[in-house]
Design an enzyme around this catalytic site. Structure first.
Site, mmCIF file in Angstrom:
data_model
loop_
_atom_site.group_PDB
_atom_site.id
_atom_site.type_symbol
_atom_site.label_atom_id
_atom_site.label_comp_id
_atom_site.label_asym_id
_atom_site.label_seq_id
_atom_site.Cartn_x
_atom_site.Cartn_y
_atom_site.Cartn_z
ATOM 1 N N HIS A 1 -2.936 -4.856 2.313
ATOM 2 C CA HIS A 1 -3.075 -4.727 0.874
ATOM 3 C C HIS A 1 -3.700 -3.385 0.568
ATOM 4 O O HIS A 1 -4.557 -2.924 1.318
ATOM 5 C CB HIS A 1 -3.953 -5.859 0.305
ATOM 6 C CG HIS A 1 -3.791 -6.021 -1.157
ATOM 7 N ND1 HIS A 1 -4.494 -5.263 -2.058
ATOM 8 C CD2 HIS A 1 -2.964 -6.818 -1.877
ATOM 9 C CE1 HIS A 1 -4.122 -5.605 -3.279
ATOM 10 N NE2 HIS A 1 -3.190 -6.540 -3.200
ATOM 11 N N ASP B 1 0.678 -13.527 -0.575
ATOM 12 C CA ASP B 1 2.070 -13.908 -0.373
ATOM 13 C C ASP B 1 2.316 -14.586 0.965
ATOM 14 O O ASP B 1 3.377 -15.158 1.195
ATOM 15 C CB ASP B 1 2.973 -12.679 -0.474
ATOM 16 C CG ASP B 1 3.005 -12.168 -1.886
ATOM 17 O OD1 ASP B 1 2.939 -13.001 -2.798
ATOM 18 O OD2 ASP B 1 3.083 -10.952 -2.076
HETATM 19 N N1 ACO Z 1 2.526 -4.411 9.140
HETATM 20 C C1 ACO Z 1 2.310 -3.417 10.036
HETATM 21 N N2 ACO Z 1 1.643 -2.282 9.763
HETATM 22 C C2 ACO Z 1 1.169 -2.141 8.512
HETATM 23 C C3 ACO Z 1 1.344 -3.127 7.524
HETATM 24 C C4 ACO Z 1 2.046 -4.295 7.869
HETATM 25 N N3 ACO Z 1 2.250 -5.277 6.967
HETATM 26 N N4 ACO Z 1 0.786 -2.716 6.364
HETATM 27 C C5 ACO Z 1 0.255 -1.513 6.616
HETATM 28 N N5 ACO Z 1 0.484 -1.170 7.911
HETATM 29 C C6 ACO Z 1 0.020 0.065 8.595
HETATM 30 C C7 ACO Z 1 0.856 1.266 8.194
HETATM 31 O O1 ACO Z 1 1.921 1.488 9.076
HETATM 32 C C8 ACO Z 1 -0.156 2.374 8.226
HETATM 33 O O2 ACO Z 1 -0.335 2.764 9.562
HETATM 34 P P1 ACO Z 1 -0.688 4.319 9.934
HETATM 35 O O3 ACO Z 1 -1.980 4.601 9.270
HETATM 36 O O4 ACO Z 1 -0.735 4.315 11.420
HETATM 37 O O5 ACO Z 1 0.438 5.127 9.371
HETATM 38 C C9 ACO Z 1 -1.457 1.705 7.783
HETATM 39 O O6 ACO Z 1 -1.303 0.319 8.116
HETATM 40 C C10 ACO Z 1 -1.730 1.851 6.293
HETATM 41 O O7 ACO Z 1 -0.569 1.448 5.585
HETATM 42 P P2 ACO Z 1 -0.161 2.022 4.160
HETATM 43 O O8 ACO Z 1 1.277 1.716 3.907
HETATM 44 O O9 ACO Z 1 -0.609 3.449 4.041
HETATM 45 O O10 ACO Z 1 -1.094 1.139 3.225
HETATM 46 P P3 ACO Z 1 -0.893 0.937 1.681
HETATM 47 O O11 ACO Z 1 -2.224 0.592 1.141
HETATM 48 O O12 ACO Z 1 -0.155 2.070 1.069
HETATM 49 O O13 ACO Z 1 0.118 -0.328 1.637
HETATM 50 C C11 ACO Z 1 1.026 -2.484 1.436
HETATM 51 C C12 ACO Z 1 -0.222 -1.602 1.263
HETATM 52 C C13 ACO Z 1 2.221 -1.872 0.676
HETATM 53 C C14 ACO Z 1 0.754 -3.866 0.842
HETATM 54 C C15 ACO Z 1 1.364 -2.592 2.965
HETATM 55 O O14 ACO Z 1 0.266 -3.165 3.646
HETATM 56 C C16 ACO Z 1 2.639 -3.406 3.222
HETATM 57 O O15 ACO Z 1 3.736 -2.821 3.172
HETATM 58 N N6 ACO Z 1 2.518 -4.738 3.511
HETATM 59 C C17 ACO Z 1 3.671 -5.589 3.697
HETATM 60 C C18 ACO Z 1 4.247 -5.963 2.350
HETATM 61 C C19 ACO Z 1 3.387 -6.975 1.598
HETATM 62 O O16 ACO Z 1 2.965 -7.985 2.133
HETATM 63 N N7 ACO Z 1 3.190 -6.686 0.297
HETATM 64 C C20 ACO Z 1 2.452 -7.585 -0.600
HETATM 65 C C21 ACO Z 1 1.286 -6.896 -1.207
HETATM 66 S S1 ACO Z 1 0.312 -8.049 -2.109
HETATM 67 C C22 ACO Z 1 1.105 -8.244 -3.562
HETATM 68 O O17 ACO Z 1 1.844 -7.443 -4.066
HETATM 69 C C23 ACO Z 1 0.796 -9.510 -4.221
#
Ligand code: ACO
Length: 431
Positions: A308, A366
């Site tokens: 998140h 979720d």
């Molecule tokens: N699985 C694996 N790796 C992940 C995940 C994941 N679900 N989420 C983040 N990471 C990793 C990224 O690859 C990144 O790694 P790095 O630093 O080595 O490049 C690091 O964690 C940070 O990720 P970002 O994408 O920069 O984090 P951000 O805060 O922008 O993204 C998000 C948050 C979009 C929710 C992300 O965690 C994600 O895509 N999760 C899966 C989708 C999801 O469940 N979304 C629901 C959000 S809650 C809602 O809307 C109600």
């Protein structure tokens, strides 16, 4: 809030600019850069707004490190356990918990606006039956802007109030109609003698050929899902609604913009993607394979329902949702749900894995909501429309707050331009 006397000083190229620091009632201090360009001739750059406050708000507060979510000061777990969705709607919209009389009046106003204009039925028939219900929802909610002309003058507080009630009341009806249309069943009209959550279930699952009794356990679980998704401060879809509305646009069209943004898998679309992922994993023995893929930099795969932008400890909504999933499946007599088994094992393994621990990736709301919705009989394509139904009150509350703020101005970000500098046009024969 008392005016702060603190300032931050920015020095560059021999210039010094003093920037006021504003102190919120909760959360980190905010450096006010609104005069920075005028005083220093520079912009700030923050793609994805990771360090930028876009507005002042009194509605919802999140402490991502503590895993805390407050609506008008009340913790979400207390609201989920003790309150119910329409009371939370009142709280978000008007700032305080209602008295019994205020709640009764509010519930009656929402209930009496749940039907949609009969002419709107024709819109549905223009969509293909296999359209995703989110596509239909975006279109039909947008089409509300062509109806209800008596509630679109946003400078009139009464019209804003009527538009707000209409959206909270009618979006569930439209979402249920989108579902019925997608499965080829007749639309089911709302009923005024049952509550909001029960009404939604009835509009989704009843058929004219037989009586339909709403199961109170299902209604309670539905209400809790609505409550847990009601608002989440300046997330992507809410910021979309605020930006669209900042031009003074039609309120119904602005909510449609929020629905469009919510659809994406990084936001509201994650609940559908998460259940599909759990089903694809299928059995706990395949979890390590998926964990390895999520950690592989060359694989775009992410564990859906994990991570998140704001919560870097745990998502407090996920805690309540997990409890709900156990309760609902138990009460429905579902004890050996394979998806739930995979989810629980995946959560356990991921929470012990160095990669997920280091990056502070925890299950979000979720992760468990899909399991409950699946058990209730909803197809995965309805998960995000249900999120949109729940979040409508958040969008509307934030919209109302913004429009009634005398300091409101059109949202207009700047950019860091990296394209060509000026160059002269070359005739086609000389290129
Ligand atoms: N699985 C694996 N790796 C992940 C995940 C994941 N679900 N989420 C983040 N990471 C990793 C990224 O690859 C990144 O790694 P790095 O630093 O080595 O490049 C690091 O964690 C940070 O990720 P970002 O994408 O920069 O984090 P951000 O805060 O922008 O993204 C998000 C948050 C979009 C929710 C992300 O965690 C994600 O895509 N999760 C899966 C989708 C999801 O469940 N979304 C629901 C959000 S809650 C809602 O809307 C109600």
């Amino acid at each position: 809030m008392a005016e702060s006397t603190k300032t931050a000083t920015l020095s560059f190229e021999g210039k010094t600019v003093d920037l006021p620091i504003r102190t919120p009632t909760a959360g980190p201090d905010v450096v006010d850069i609104s005069k920075l360009y005028a005083q220093g001739g520079v912009f700030t750059h923050d793609p994805g707004y990771t360090s930028t406050s876009s507005c002042e708000s009194k509605i919802t507060f999140i402490d991502g490190d503590k895993g805390e979510l407050l609506h008008r000061g009340y913790p979400i777990d207390q609201l989920a356990q003790k309150s119910h969705y329409l009371e939370v709607c009142y709280l978000l919209l008007y700032g305080d918990l209602p008295t019994a009389a205020e709640l009764e009046d509010f519930e009656s106003r929402v209930t009496n606006h749940t039907m949609v204009h009969e002419q709107m039925h024709n819109f549905f028939r223009g969509f293909r039956r296999d359209a995703h219900p989110m596509a239909t929802l975006v279109g039909v909610v947008g089409a509300m802007s062509a109806f209800y002309h008596d509630s679109t003058d946003i400078s009139d507080p009464w019209q804003r109030e009527v538009a707000s009630i209409r959206m909270i009341a009618k979006v569930p009806t439209i979402a249920a109609m989108a579902y019925k249309y997608s499965i080829g069943q007749p639309f089911v009209y709302p009923r005024n003698d049952i509550d909001y959550a029960a009404n939604f279930l009835r509009m989704c699952f009843a058929v004219p050929a037989e009586d339909y009794e709403v199961d109170p356990i299902m209604a309670r679980a539905m209400d809790r899902i609505f409550t847990l998704h009601a608002d989440h401060e300046q997330n992507a879809s809410t910021s979309t609604v605020r930006l669209a509305s900042s031009s003074g646009a039609n309120p119904f069209a602005c909510i449609a913009a929020g629905i469009a943004c919510l659809w994406g898998p990084a936001h509201g679309g994650a609940n559908q993607a998460c259940l599909e992922m759990l089903r694809e994993i299928g059995t706990p023995d395949r979890i390590p394979e998926f964990i390895a893929r999520a950690k592989d930099k060359d694989d775009p795969f992410r564990l859906m329902g994990f991570g998140h932008r704001v919560y870097k400890n745990f998502d407090p909504r996920a805690k309540v949702m997990k409890q709900s999933a156990d309760e609902v499946l138990d009460l429905m007599g579902i004890h050996d749900n394979p998806t739930l088994q995979v989810a629980k094992e995946l959560e356990r393994i991921a929470l012990e894995d160095e990669y997920f621990v280091d990056k502070k990736l925890y299950p979000n709301v979720d992760f468990y909501s899909g399991i409950i919705l699946d058990a209730m009989g909803f197809p995965t394509s309805m998960f995000t429309p249900i999120f949109a139904v729940s979040r409508t009150v958040g969008w509307v509350s934030q919209w109302k707050e913004m429009i009634s703020d005398p300091a409101m101005k059109i949202g207009r970000p700047r950019q860091l331009y990296t394209g060509h500098t000026r160059r002269d046009y070359v005739d086609v024969e000389n290129r």
